[in-house]
Design a protein around this motif. Structure first.
Motif, PDB file in Angstrom:
ATOM      1  N   PRO A  20       0.787  -1.239   0.000  1.00  0.00           N
ATOM      2  CA  PRO A  20       0.000   0.000   0.000  1.00  0.00           C
ATOM      3  C   PRO A  20       0.817   1.286   0.000  1.00  0.00           C
ATOM      4  O   PRO A  20       0.397   2.286  -0.578  1.00  0.00           O
ATOM      5  CB  PRO A  20      -0.837  -0.119   1.282  1.00  0.00           C
ATOM      6  N   GLN A  21       1.988   1.293   0.640  1.00  0.00           N
ATOM      7  CA  GLN A  21       2.747   2.547   0.717  1.00  0.00           C
ATOM      8  C   GLN A  21       3.241   3.017  -0.656  1.00  0.00           C
ATOM      9  O   GLN A  21       2.988   4.170  -1.034  1.00  0.00           O
ATOM     10  CB  GLN A  21       3.907   2.424   1.711  1.00  0.00           C
ATOM     11  N   PRO A  22       3.928   2.188  -1.422  1.00  0.00           N
ATOM     12  CA  PRO A  22       4.378   2.673  -2.737  1.00  0.00           C
ATOM     13  C   PRO A  22       3.272   2.765  -3.780  1.00  0.00           C
ATOM     14  O   PRO A  22       3.487   3.340  -4.857  1.00  0.00           O
ATOM     15  CB  PRO A  22       5.435   1.643  -3.152  1.00  0.00           C
ATOM     16  N   ALA A  23       2.102   2.204  -3.503  1.00  0.00           N
ATOM     17  CA  ALA A  23       1.004   2.231  -4.472  1.00  0.00           C
ATOM     18  C   ALA A  23       0.596   3.670  -4.790  1.00  0.00           C
ATOM     19  O   ALA A  23       0.630   4.545  -3.940  1.00  0.00           O
ATOM     20  CB  ALA A  23      -0.190   1.456  -3.932  1.00  0.00           C
ATOM     21  N   ASP A  24       0.185   3.863  -6.033  1.00  0.00           N
ATOM     22  CA  ASP A  24      -0.303   5.181  -6.450  1.00  0.00           C
ATOM     23  C   ASP A  24      -1.744   5.408  -6.001  1.00  0.00           C
ATOM     24  O   ASP A  24      -2.133   6.539  -5.717  1.00  0.00           O
ATOM     25  CB  ASP A  24      -0.232   5.313  -7.976  1.00  0.00           C
ATOM     26  N   LYS A  25      -2.508   4.338  -5.945  1.00  0.00           N
ATOM     27  CA  LYS A  25      -3.916   4.462  -5.573  1.00  0.00           C
ATOM     28  C   LYS A  25      -4.352   3.227  -4.803  1.00  0.00           C
ATOM     29  O   LYS A  25      -4.027   2.098  -5.195  1.00  0.00           O
ATOM     30  CB  LYS A  25      -4.786   4.637  -6.829  1.00  0.00           C
ATOM     31  N   ILE A  26      -5.053   3.443  -3.700  1.00  0.00           N
ATOM     32  CA  ILE A  26      -5.584   2.325  -2.925  1.00  0.00           C
ATOM     33  C   ILE A  26      -7.090   2.513  -2.718  1.00  0.00           C
ATOM     34  O   ILE A  26      -7.628   3.603  -2.889  1.00  0.00           O
ATOM     35  CB  ILE A  26      -4.870   2.170  -1.560  1.00  0.00           C
ATOM     36  N   ASP A  27      -7.734   1.417  -2.365  1.00  0.00           N
ATOM     37  CA  ASP A  27      -9.179   1.411  -2.115  1.00  0.00           C
ATOM     38  C   ASP A  27      -9.449   1.975  -0.722  1.00  0.00           C
ATOM     39  O   ASP A  27      -9.034   1.392   0.279  1.00  0.00           O
ATOM     40  CB  ASP A  27      -9.688  -0.033  -2.232  1.00  0.00           C
ATOM     41  N   ASN A  28     -10.133   3.102  -0.662  1.00  0.00           N
ATOM     42  CA  ASN A  28     -10.447   3.696   0.645  1.00  0.00           C
ATOM     43  C   ASN A  28     -11.921   3.555   0.993  1.00  0.00           C
ATOM     44  O   ASN A  28     -12.480   4.376   1.729  1.00  0.00           O
ATOM     45  CB  ASN A  28     -10.002   5.161   0.713  1.00  0.00           C
ATOM     46  N   THR A  29     -12.537   2.481   0.485  1.00  0.00           N
ATOM     47  CA  THR A  29     -13.892   2.154   0.918  1.00  0.00           C
ATOM     48  C   THR A  29     -13.856   1.802   2.398  1.00  0.00           C
ATOM     49  O   THR A  29     -13.030   0.996   2.838  1.00  0.00           O
ATOM     50  CB  THR A  29     -14.445   0.952   0.128  1.00  0.00           C
ATOM     51  N   MET A  30     -14.752   2.378   3.177  1.00  0.00           N
ATOM     52  CA  MET A  30     -14.688   2.190   4.620  1.00  0.00           C
ATOM     53  C   MET A  30     -15.513   1.010   5.125  1.00  0.00           C
ATOM     54  O   MET A  30     -15.923   0.985   6.287  1.00  0.00           O
ATOM     55  CB  MET A  30     -15.092   3.486   5.325  1.00  0.00           C
ATOM     56  N   GLU A  31     -15.718   0.036   4.276  1.00  0.00           N
ATOM     57  CA  GLU A  31     -16.293  -1.251   4.691  1.00  0.00           C
ATOM     58  C   GLU A  31     -15.124  -2.190   4.957  1.00  0.00           C
ATOM     59  O   GLU A  31     -14.352  -2.512   4.050  1.00  0.00           O
ATOM     60  CB  GLU A  31     -17.184  -1.818   3.584  1.00  0.00           C
ATOM     61  N   ILE A  32     -14.959  -2.609   6.219  1.00  0.00           N
ATOM     62  CA  ILE A  32     -13.726  -3.303   6.590  1.00  0.00           C
ATOM     63  C   ILE A  32     -13.685  -4.750   6.119  1.00  0.00           C
ATOM     64  O   ILE A  32     -14.711  -5.408   5.955  1.00  0.00           O
ATOM     65  CB  ILE A  32     -13.480  -3.255   8.119  1.00  0.00           C
ATOM     66  N   TYR A  33     -12.451  -5.218   5.890  1.00  0.00           N
ATOM     67  CA  TYR A  33     -12.180  -6.633   5.675  1.00  0.00           C
ATOM     68  C   TYR A  33     -12.090  -7.312   7.040  1.00  0.00           C
ATOM     69  O   TYR A  33     -12.098  -6.653   8.079  1.00  0.00           O
ATOM     70  CB  TYR A  33     -10.877  -6.804   4.900  1.00  0.00           C
ATOM     71  N   ASP A  34     -11.952  -8.640   7.030  1.00  0.00           N
ATOM     72  CA  ASP A  34     -12.078  -9.398   8.288  1.00  0.00           C
ATOM     73  C   ASP A  34     -10.971  -9.134   9.300  1.00  0.00           C
ATOM     74  O   ASP A  34     -11.131  -9.396  10.495  1.00  0.00           O
ATOM     75  CB  ASP A  34     -12.171 -10.901   7.999  1.00  0.00           C
ATOM     76  N   ASN A  35      -9.807  -8.601   8.832  1.00  0.00           N
ATOM     77  CA  ASN A  35      -8.684  -8.391   9.757  1.00  0.00           C
ATOM     78  C   ASN A  35      -8.300  -6.913   9.868  1.00  0.00           C
ATOM     79  O   ASN A  35      -7.179  -6.581  10.223  1.00  0.00           O
ATOM     80  CB  ASN A  35      -7.466  -9.210   9.319  1.00  0.00           C
ATOM     81  N   GLU A  36      -9.244  -6.029   9.594  1.00  0.00           N
ATOM     82  CA  GLU A  36      -8.975  -4.600   9.644  1.00  0.00           C
ATOM     83  C   GLU A  36      -9.678  -3.935  10.832  1.00  0.00           C
ATOM     84  O   GLU A  36     -10.607  -4.494  11.422  1.00  0.00           O
ATOM     85  CB  GLU A  36      -9.446  -3.919   8.356  1.00  0.00           C
ATOM     86  N   VAL A  37      -9.208  -2.718  11.129  1.00  0.00           N
ATOM     87  CA  VAL A  37      -9.813  -1.900  12.176  1.00  0.00           C
ATOM     88  C   VAL A  37     -10.282  -0.592  11.545  1.00  0.00           C
ATOM     89  O   VAL A  37      -9.524   0.062  10.817  1.00  0.00           O
ATOM     90  CB  VAL A  37      -8.796  -1.598  13.302  1.00  0.00           C
ATOM     91  N   LEU A  38     -11.520  -0.225  11.805  1.00  0.00           N
ATOM     92  CA  LEU A  38     -12.072   1.037  11.317  1.00  0.00           C
ATOM     93  C   LEU A  38     -11.946   2.096  12.407  1.00  0.00           C
ATOM     94  O   LEU A  38     -12.315   1.858  13.560  1.00  0.00           O
ATOM     95  CB  LEU A  38     -13.543   0.863  10.926  1.00  0.00           C
ATOM     96  N   ILE A  39     -11.430   3.264  12.027  1.00  0.00           N
ATOM     97  CA  ILE A  39     -11.164   4.340  12.990  1.00  0.00           C
ATOM     98  C   ILE A  39     -11.919   5.594  12.588  1.00  0.00           C
ATOM     99  O   ILE A  39     -11.876   6.015  11.425  1.00  0.00           O
ATOM    100  CB  ILE A  39      -9.650   4.659  13.038  1.00  0.00           C
ATOM    101  N   ASP A  40     -12.622   6.196  13.539  1.00  0.00           N
ATOM    102  CA  ASP A  40     -13.158   7.543  13.362  1.00  0.00           C
ATOM    103  C   ASP A  40     -12.028   8.516  13.657  1.00  0.00           C
ATOM    104  O   ASP A  40     -11.516   8.570  14.785  1.00  0.00           O
ATOM    105  CB  ASP A  40     -14.330   7.796  14.323  1.00  0.00           C
ATOM    106  N   VAL A  41     -11.631   9.276  12.644  1.00  0.00           N
ATOM    107  CA  VAL A  41     -10.443  10.130  12.760  1.00  0.00           C
ATOM    108  C   VAL A  41     -10.794  11.491  13.347  1.00  0.00           C
ATOM    109  O   VAL A  41     -11.787  12.112  12.963  1.00  0.00           O
ATOM    110  CB  VAL A  41      -9.768  10.311  11.394  1.00  0.00           C
ATOM    111  N   GLN A  42      -9.953  11.945  14.247  1.00  0.00           N
ATOM    112  CA  GLN A  42     -10.113  13.253  14.871  1.00  0.00           C
ATOM    113  C   GLN A  42      -9.095  14.264  14.339  1.00  0.00           C
ATOM    114  O   GLN A  42      -9.441  15.404  14.022  1.00  0.00           O
ATOM    115  CB  GLN A  42      -9.952  13.114  16.382  1.00  0.00           C
TER     116      GLN A  42
END
Length: 355
Positions: A20-42
């Motif tokens: 993901p870091q060197p990628a030019d574009k990533i999927d920022n859909t906020m529907e999580i995969y099974d091993n992800e954490v969703l964060i409300d950003v402040q």
């Protein structure tokens, strides 16, 4: 629920096959995969080199401190930040390649995620925004002088993503400002040995002050710590905190000037360790020339051009060990927060500037 790769490769859109870091574009859909954490950003704490470059390009060459009282310029910066996230799915500066970090609250945890996080935990991510899926709904307050931006938005933490649950013994802004540069003082602690001569370039800045403290602590009474600040103001800031043995300020792009000054302060012996914390380009050779053969140069700055460093060292016949500014080393969050607990002067200064 979809299965995710621990390193987040399932989010990469282009080019395929990269992380993901060197990628030019990533999927920022906020529907999580099974091993992800969703964060409300402040709050986003943008990398200093990144924020400086965003302001420069958005506001006709201005510095972040120049737009503190300019709502018009801040709107231009907000627009640039929103465009970056819209185009890349993350806040990866297209000119520096760097990101920053965030604080927020855990909203949802995938069933396959392995860790101690709980819904409702307030945390600071210790992985770069340049790899973190991010959605910015709205940018609220901007604090250009300290590279912080309050937003409404959400982000994703991968299984491999490191973080720190925010401590309850200090303000969030204070913890965030220190954790943003946690890799620097922790590496300074690892690199500095009793009796070493250690130079911190950019010693009057946020990461530089923390590095000076750790260097002085580890080098001991038989060592020497030198603070090379970028201005009289930042030199005075470090001097007031009594963090070094020698202080001066100089343009760090003046490689020969820096070399001559360090030769003078070390009786021609140069430094065992040089730590570069500046946020401007073309300071590689000042760092390399100030270091002894077989010494170590740690480039924490994301403005470093490693081609210039490698070929520059070769060009002047310097046999030095050069370290990439890895923002992570084991225990870095704990080491950095402990500095604030141990040194009341640094804590007070950071509270005044960042909290």
């Amino acid at each position: 629920m979809k299965k995710g790769c621990p390193y987040g490769t399932h989010r990469v859109i282009e080019p395929k096959g990269v992380l993901p870091q060197p990628a030019d574009k990533i999927d920022n859909t906020m529907e999580i995969y099974d091993n992800e954490v969703l964060i409300d950003v402040q709050t986003l704490n943008i990398d200093s080199a990144s924020f400086t470059e965003i302001v420069r390009r958005s506001c006709d060459g201005k510095k972040p401190t120049d737009i503190d009282n300019s709502p018009e310029d801040q709107e231009k910066v907000k627009k640039t930040m929103m465009e970056i996230v819209k185009n890349a799915g993350k806040h990866k500066n297209p000119w520096t390649g760097s990101g920053g970090m965030l604080i927020g609250t855990v909203k949802e945890i995938g069933p396959a995620y392995v860790g101690d996080l709980k819904v409702g935990d307030k945390l600071a991510t210790l992985v770069s925004l340049s790899l973190t899926p991010l959605v910015i709904e709205e940018i609220h307050e901007m604090r250009p002088g300290i590279d912080q931006v309050d937003i409404t938005g959400q982000a994703i933490l991968f299984q491999s993503g490191i973080y720190a649950v925010l401590p309850d013994d200090m303000p969030e802004g204070l913890a965030l400002s220190a954790l943003d540069v946690a890799g620097a003082p922790a590496q300074a602690a690892k690199l500095s040995k009793p009796g070493d001569t250690i130079l911190v370039i950019g010693g009057g800045g946020k990461s530089g002050l923390l590095c000076l403290y750790e260097a002085k602590k580890r080098a001991g009474v038989t060592g020497k710590v030198i603070c090379a600040a970028g201005s009289q103001k930042s030199e005075d800031r470090a001097r007031k905190l009594d963090l070094a043995d020698e202080y001066f300020h100089m343009d760090a792009t003046d490689a020969v000037g820096m070399y001559n000054k360090i030769m003078e302060l070390t009786d021609g012996k140069l430094c065992d360790v040089v730590i570069n914390c500046v946020n401007i380009p073309n300071t590689e050779m000042a760092s390399i020339l100030s270091c002894k053969d077989d010494g170590t140069v740690y480039f924490f700055s994301m403005a470093t051009d490693f081609t210039k460093a490698a070929l520059g060292a070769e060009g002047v016949g310097k046999d030095v060990n050069m370290m990439v500014g890895n923002g992570y080393t084991k225990g870095h969050a704990e080491i950095t927060l402990q500095v604030l607990r141990e040194h009341e002067g640094i804590k007070k200064l950071f509270e005044e500037m960042y909290a």
